[in-house]
Design a protein around this motif. Sequence first.
Motif, PDB file in Angstrom:
ATOM      1  N   LYS A 134       3.084  13.944   9.378  1.00 45.48           N
ATOM      2  CA  LYS A 134       3.013  12.480   9.392  1.00 45.48           C
ATOM      3  C   LYS A 134       4.384  11.869   9.080  1.00 45.48           C
ATOM      4  N   SER A 155       4.113   7.972   8.203  1.00 46.65           N
ATOM      5  CA  SER A 155       3.270   7.184   9.103  1.00 46.65           C
ATOM      6  C   SER A 155       1.808   7.400   8.713  1.00 46.65           C
ATOM      7  N   PRO A 156       0.927   6.483   9.104  1.00 46.91           N
ATOM      8  CA  PRO A 156      -0.483   6.656   8.753  1.00 46.91           C
ATOM      9  C   PRO A 156      -1.142   7.841   9.457  1.00 46.91           C
ATOM     10  N   LYS A 157      -0.634   8.214  10.627  1.00 44.90           N
ATOM     11  CA  LYS A 157      -1.224   9.310  11.395  1.00 44.90           C
ATOM     12  C   LYS A 157      -0.131  10.162  12.018  1.00 44.90           C
ATOM     13  N   LYS A 158      -0.469  11.422  12.277  1.00 43.86           N
ATOM     14  CA  LYS A 158       0.451  12.350  12.948  1.00 43.86           C
ATOM     15  C   LYS A 158       0.876  11.809  14.310  1.00 43.86           C
ATOM     16  N   LYS A 159      -0.080  11.247  15.062  1.00 43.32           N
ATOM     17  CA  LYS A 159       0.228  10.755  16.411  1.00 43.32           C
ATOM     18  C   LYS A 159       1.233   9.613  16.380  1.00 43.32           C
TER      19      LYS A 159
END
Length: 186
Positions: A134, A155-159
């Motif tokens: 992340k 970041s809030p998500k890996k993506k």
Amino acid sequence: ARLDPGSGMEALRAAGRAVLRSPRLARHGLGLRRRRKLPESWADMQEPLLEGMCFTLKYLGMTLVEKPKGEDMAAAAIRRIVATARVGARKFQKVILTVSPRGISLQDADTKEMVENISIYRISYCTTDKLQNKVFAYVAQSQESGALECHAFLSPKKKIAQAVTLTVAQAFQMALDLWEAAHAGR
């Protein structure tokens, strides 16, 4: 700003190629702020990228590095930044990171105050860490001291971390294309 076609452009080309070749990164369907998706075709991104694509992240910190690029160097730098961030009991600064062919700009998400503008030509590397997936990080040369600095963001998500990395890679390519188009008439 005029650019010397020597080492700066070669570093720009190398960084863009290295990120675009990365096998770990999916190239479609990456989540981006408030359910918008990155288009599957990079050509569809050119117009919004010219204006700047925004990501809301938390700033983890910075550490000095010896080399301008390299996966091992970046992983070690990210480990140092994350370890330091975990020790401190402070709240992380929420920032709006805007990526464009001009570079990366950082704005405080709460106060809307500009924190920093980093020229695309000062950025030598960017990555999403393999283990801390992340975490997005970039390496840039400090305008004041000339030292190489690795800055890391959560970041809030890996993506989303992957989306920032791919967007910076696209910005490198667009900056190169724009620079070559500007110098083609000479």
